[in-house]
Design a protein around this motif. Structure first.
Motif, short mmCIF file in Angstrom:
data_model
loop_
_atom_site.label_atom_id
_atom_site.label_comp_id
_atom_site.label_asym_id
_atom_site.label_seq_id
_atom_site.Cartn_x
_atom_site.Cartn_y
_atom_site.Cartn_z
N GLY A 24 0.81 -1.18 0.05
CA GLY A 24 -0.03 0.11 0.09
C GLY A 24 0.91 1.37 0.03
N HIS A 25 1.97 1.38 0.62
CA HIS A 25 2.81 2.36 0.53
C HIS A 25 3.25 2.71 -0.41
CE1 HIS A 25 3.28 2.53 4.86
NE2 HIS A 25 3.77 1.22 4.98
N ARG A 26 3.60 1.70 -1.45
CA ARG A 26 4.37 1.89 -2.88
C ARG A 26 3.20 2.38 -3.85
NH1 ARG A 26 7.67 -0.68 -6.95
NH2 ARG A 26 7.66 1.20 -8.56
N PHE A 27 1.85 1.84 -3.59
CA PHE A 27 0.67 2.21 -4.27
C PHE A 27 0.43 3.68 -4.03
CE2 PHE A 27 -3.89 2.85 -4.33
CZ PHE A 27 -4.24 2.58 -5.86
N LEU A 28 0.42 4.03 -2.78
CA LEU A 28 0.08 5.56 -2.37
C LEU A 28 1.17 6.48 -3.03
CD1 LEU A 28 -1.10 5.40 1.07
CD2 LEU A 28 -2.40 5.99 -0.77
N ASN A 29 2.38 5.99 -3.33
CA ASN A 29 3.47 6.79 -3.71
C ASN A 29 3.40 6.72 -5.19
OD1 ASN A 29 5.98 8.01 -3.67
ND2 ASN A 29 6.92 6.21 -4.63
N GLU A 42 -0.64 -6.41 0.49
CA GLU A 42 -0.31 -6.19 -0.95
C GLU A 42 -1.22 -5.31 -1.67
OE1 GLU A 42 -0.45 -10.60 -2.50
OE2 GLU A 42 1.97 -10.79 -2.02
N ALA A 43 -0.88 -4.40 -2.36
CA ALA A 43 -1.86 -3.64 -2.99
C ALA A 43 -2.93 -4.24 -4.05
CB ALA A 43 -1.03 -2.17 -3.72
#
Length: 128
Positions: free
Chosen positions: A38-43, A111-112
């Motif tokens: 989710g962190h990478r998705f938001l990034n 996992e996104a």
């Protein structure tokens, strides 16, 4: 001292350069089948006008969401099924994902694609 470079050598060099560029570009693409959290998705998805890389990242975000949508159209994703109407734009799905993840930091490590599948299954459930 100087040798002429034949046409075949030039073509070979340009083909090699094109292959290297393709490999590098592909390595940075994010696909729904990859495991990003989710962190990478938001990034990828939360961008501002002044964000230098924002346009490129947001395009990757839209592709990621589109791929999750496509996966859900074919089968269940992590046990979730969604029947998303064709007239729902991908941007609406991006916003739903951003909204959920921003309000639920506890889901940032998931996992996104699994999180998005759950969101979309809740929002657009399939009739049984």
């Amino acid at each position: 001292m100087f040798r002429s470079i034949g046409w075949m050598n030039i073509c070979g060099i340009s083909t090699s350069i094109a292959l290297i560029v393709t490999i590098l570009f592909t390595a940075h693409a994010v696909r729904a089948t990859e495991s990003i959290d989710g962190h990478r998705f938001l990034n990828l998805c939360v961008v501002t006008e002044s964000d230098y890389e924002g346009e490129r990242r947001f395009a990757a975000c839209e592709r990621f969401v589109g791929e999750v949508r496509e996966l859900l159209g074919d089968h269940k994703v992590h046990g979730f099924a969604a029947c998303i109407p064709e007239d729902v734009p991908d941007i609406q799905m991006v916003i739903a994902g951003i909204s959920r993840l921003q309000s639920r930091p506890d889901q940032h490590d998931r996992e996104a694609h699994a999180t998005l599948a759950e969101i979309y299954a809740q929002r657009w459930p399939c009739s049984q």
